[in-house]
Design a protein around this motif. Structure first.
Motif, PDB file in Angstrom:
ATOM      1  N   SER A 333       0.849  -1.204   0.000  1.00  0.00           N
ATOM      2  CA  SER A 333       0.000   0.000   0.000  1.00  0.00           C
ATOM      3  C   SER A 333       0.875   1.241   0.000  1.00  0.00           C
ATOM      4  CB  SER A 333      -0.905   0.002   1.242  1.00  0.00           C
ATOM      5  OG  SER A 333      -1.579   1.231   1.362  1.00  0.00           O
ATOM      6  N   GLN A 334       0.657   2.098  -0.972  1.00  0.00           N
ATOM      7  CA  GLN A 334       1.396   3.366  -1.004  1.00  0.00           C
ATOM      8  C   GLN A 334       1.161   4.119   0.292  1.00  0.00           C
ATOM      9  OE1 GLN A 334       2.175   7.284  -1.021  1.00  0.00           O
ATOM     10  NE2 GLN A 334       0.007   6.889  -1.394  1.00  0.00           N
ATOM     11  N   SER A 335      -0.106   4.332   0.620  1.00  0.00           N
ATOM     12  CA  SER A 335      -0.467   5.193   1.748  1.00  0.00           C
ATOM     13  C   SER A 335      -0.353   4.484   3.088  1.00  0.00           C
ATOM     14  CB  SER A 335      -1.916   5.649   1.585  1.00  0.00           C
ATOM     15  OG  SER A 335      -2.769   4.514   1.583  1.00  0.00           O
ATOM     16  N   THR A 338      -5.078   2.292   3.327  1.00  0.00           N
ATOM     17  CA  THR A 338      -6.230   1.754   2.600  1.00  0.00           C
ATOM     18  C   THR A 338      -6.973   0.742   3.476  1.00  0.00           C
ATOM     19  OG1 THR A 338      -5.114   2.143   0.543  1.00  0.00           O
ATOM     20  CG2 THR A 338      -6.887   0.530   0.490  1.00  0.00           C
ATOM     21  N   GLU A 466      -8.655   5.529 -15.187  1.00  0.00           N
ATOM     22  CA  GLU A 466      -8.757   6.375 -14.007  1.00  0.00           C
ATOM     23  C   GLU A 466      -8.682   7.861 -14.336  1.00  0.00           C
ATOM     24  OE1 GLU A 466      -5.482   5.636 -11.358  1.00  0.00           O
ATOM     25  OE2 GLU A 466      -6.452   6.615  -9.670  1.00  0.00           O
TER      26      GLU A 466
HETATM   27  O1  M6R Z   1      -2.508   3.713  -0.900  1.00  0.00           O
HETATM   28  P1  M6R Z   1      -2.742   2.402  -1.602  1.00  0.00           P
HETATM   29  O2  M6R Z   1      -1.565   1.969  -2.399  1.00  0.00           O
HETATM   30  O3  M6R Z   1      -3.197   1.322  -0.680  1.00  0.00           O
HETATM   31  O4  M6R Z   1      -3.908   2.681  -2.610  1.00  0.00           O
HETATM   32  C1  M6R Z   1      -4.476   1.635  -3.343  1.00  0.00           C
HETATM   33  C2  M6R Z   1      -5.334   2.138  -4.473  1.00  0.00           C
HETATM   34  O5  M6R Z   1      -6.389   2.905  -3.970  1.00  0.00           O
HETATM   35  C3  M6R Z   1      -4.529   2.998  -5.448  1.00  0.00           C
HETATM   36  O6  M6R Z   1      -3.448   2.299  -5.961  1.00  0.00           O
HETATM   37  C4  M6R Z   1      -5.415   3.429  -6.629  1.00  0.00           C
HETATM   38  O7  M6R Z   1      -5.801   2.322  -7.379  1.00  0.00           O
HETATM   39  C5  M6R Z   1      -4.669   4.447  -7.468  1.00  0.00           C
HETATM   40  N1  M6R Z   1      -5.433   5.637  -7.539  1.00  0.00           N
HETATM   41  C6  M6R Z   1      -4.372   3.961  -8.846  1.00  0.00           C
HETATM   42  O8  M6R Z   1      -3.688   4.909  -9.589  1.00  0.00           O
END
Ligand code: M6R
Length: 587
Positions: A333-335, A338, A466
């Motif tokens: 997860s980037q953030s 999620t 998107e």
């Molecule tokens: O923060 P996260 O990586 O957990 O977020 C997961 C998805 O919401 C995120 O990758 C989303 O699909 C992006 N907006 C794609 O560009």
């Protein structure tokens, strides 16, 4: 999802909060509002639309403390009325999260009373007003004890010269400034205002005044939360001359790969001990993070020969997953916020699996649900569409696959350094502009590939959908003839990614099948034979030749640029696509 900011200090609060909200817009941008307190009176403004809709009101809002909100609607459409803040009696609040039992609370405590908005949040402020006995902290804890769901609630009260906040699941940071103290959903809001921040834990309540910050844990005991350097700086918010964050962040792809490699050694030993003896791997994530899991599955099976699968976190958590103490669950997860990914990680942990977090947010909740944390060092990603975090994830997962294989990561790291330079040249890839024109004119664009190229096809398709709102999908090239071929006509574009020499002929079959039916095709490839075979019959985007296992990093840059350029041609805002927000903290 939704951004909140609060300030108590010596400066004009509305200006500071407005600036903070502008920087948090990636968390939601359908409506916004600010409330300030002066001489015991609260004044508020809230408007449907982006934060800039508040700009004209700021100069008339005096007061040195206040709160603000930028919204991603969950309950109630985006409108002036549903925008935050919400007020009742002495209280005004902003809320990030979802109160799952709001209708029960309304029925139990306010039966028959008319509410002003359709939001779940209004019940919180009404409850605060109801239970307030002169002690704000006690009122906040009492109300929190009644709430189910996720919340970061920031409140101002006409009796109190500060901002009060309480949280569960939704993130809150405290910022310590020279001329006042802050609360915010995320660090970029405080860049340039606070050099130091701390992260509240679930159940924490904080009272933030100009003179200081008091934090209480869920047992209402005073606690200290570690103060760390704020990694968000004004420089990290700078567009560096780019028209959009998305382009700026694509340009930062090479740095995300290099920095992620450099940080890996800090995690390697712990990771080794956590995954030692694991005989199965499940990678969970959502959206782009899941798509990086599709690549990880292939790396892990290829290098470590350990069975691996990628699963969408929201599916994993509800399908009674079979995991054992020798299963490694890698949550990407980037953030690190999620909701579905957090719950999947927690579930895996509770079932005895070894949980590894791969995240760009070192203090996020995900890091607290894992036995080991592998950092992605992409830097703050502001654009809603993930770009540099995806490539950082791929780099981290490539190294994890080597660790699982018991290999030394020295050579792998060198390969990643080399590929980062090729990513740099991929940013200048020719032909993307004309392909973007082709996609912008299409009624649908779908992506095809095999193996690793298939994984990138899925991501390329997500990116295009998107931010340009063009329908499509990403499919294994071999699946074309099992249904997707029916889409082919002169208004639909097929983008075929071919970087794997072993499978190039097979993928070319898909190209021929589309061409034979009069369809439009573009091929993204780094294979000389592919170019010869095409003989100009399809548009060719040539990307740099590279290690075939790492080609996703290079082709990712190409598909990201394609999505970006298509969105710009269609006059879409690539940084803030409609209906979306960056951190999806609700189900
Ligand atoms: O923060 P996260 O990586 O957990 O977020 C997961 C998805 O919401 C995120 O990758 C989303 O699909 C992006 N907006 C794609 O560009």
């Amino acid at each position: 999802m939704c951004g909140i900011v609060g300030y108590a200090g010596g400066r004009k609060a509305a200006e500071i909060i407005y600036e903070g909200l502008l920087r948090l817009e990636y968390r939601g941008y359908d409506s916004a509002g600010i409330a300030v307190l002066k001489d015991g009176k609260i004044s508020a403004v809230k408007r449907q639309g982006r934060v800039c809709a508040l700009g004209g009101y700021i100069k008339d809002m005096d007061g040195k403390l206040g709160i603000g909100h930028t919204r991603w609607a969950t309950h109630g459409s985006p409108s002036d009325i549903n925008a935050h803040p919400h007020s009742a009696g002495k209280f005004t609040i902003v809320h990030n999260g979802i109160i799952e039992n709001y209708s029960q609370l309304k029925a139990e405590y306010f039966d028959g009373e008319k509410f002003t908005s359709e939001t779940d949040s209004e019940v919180v402020v009404r409850l605060l007003d109801k239970f307030y006995d002169g002690d704000i902290t006690r009122a906040l804890f009492k109300v929190a004890s009644l709430l189910n769901g996720s919340y970061a609630v920031a409140a101002v009260c006409t009796d109190f010269d500060g901002v009060a906040v309480i949280k569960n699941k939704s993130p809150v940071i405290i910022g310590y400034g020279n001329d006042g103290n802050f609360i915010a959903s995320d660090a970029p809001a405080l860049a340039g205002f606070c050099g130091e921040i701390s992260f509240l834990k679930d159940g924490d309540c904080a009272l933030v005044t100009r003179g200081g910050v008091s934090i209480f844990d869920s047992a209402m005991q005073g606690v200290l939360r570690e103060r760390v350097k704020n990694s968000a700086t004004n420089a990290s918010l700078d567009l560096n001359g780019c028209p959009h964050y998305m382009l700026k962040e694509i340009r930062e792809v090479p740095a995300s790969v290099v920095n992620t490699c450099n940080a890996y050694s800090s995690a390697e030993e712990k990771l080794k001990s956590v995954v030692s003896g694991c005989d199965r791997v499940i990678i969970v994530g959502c959206g782009t993070a899941y798509n990086s899991g599709l690549i990880a599955k292939r790396y892990i099976e290829k290098f470590a020969r350990i069975p691996a699968e990628a699963e969408i976190a929201g599916e994993f958590r509800y399908n009674r997953p079979v995991v054992t103490p020798t299963t490694a669950v890698i949550a990407v997860s980037q953030s690190g916020e999620t909701a579905d990914t957090l719950e999947a990680a927690k579930l895996a942990y509770s079932l005895g699996a070894k949980v590894v977090a791969v995240t760009n947010a070192p203090y996020s909740q995900l890091t607290r649900c894992a036995h080991a944390v592998v950092p992605v060092v992409a830097g703050h990603e502001i654009c809603v569409a993930a770009t540099k975090s995806y490539t950082g994830q791929i780099a981290a997962l490539y190294l994890i696959a080597h660790t699982l294989a018991g290999r030394d990561i020295g050579e792998a790291t060198q390969k990643l350094f080399k590929i980062s330079r090729l990513c740099e040249s991929a940013i200048e890839t020719e032909g993307i502009d004309s392909l973007a024109h082709m996609c912008a004119r299409s009624v649908g664009t779908y992506f095809l590939g095999r193996d690793l190229d298939y994984a990138v096809a899925v991501e390329g398709s997500l990116k295009l959908r998107e931010i340009s709102y063009i329908a499509g999908g990403g499919y294994p090239a071999g699946e074309l003839k099992h249904g997707t071929l029916a889409l082919v006509d002169e208004n639909v574009v097929a983008v075929v990614i071919i970087t794997d020499k072993r499978l190039a002929d097979k993928s070319m079959n898909a190209v021929e099948q589309v061409l034979a039916r009069g369809g439009k095709v573009a091929v993204i490839s780094n294979i000389a034979e592919t170019e010869k075979e095409l003989q100009g019959r399809a548009q060719l985007i040539k990307i740099p030749d590279c290690d075939e296992n790492l080609s996703p990093l290079v082709s990712a840059v190409a598909v990201q640029l394609l999505a970006y350029k298509t969105a710009v041609l269609l006059n879409r805002d690539p940084d803030k696509p409609r209906n979306l927000a960056k951190s999806v903290t609700v189900e």
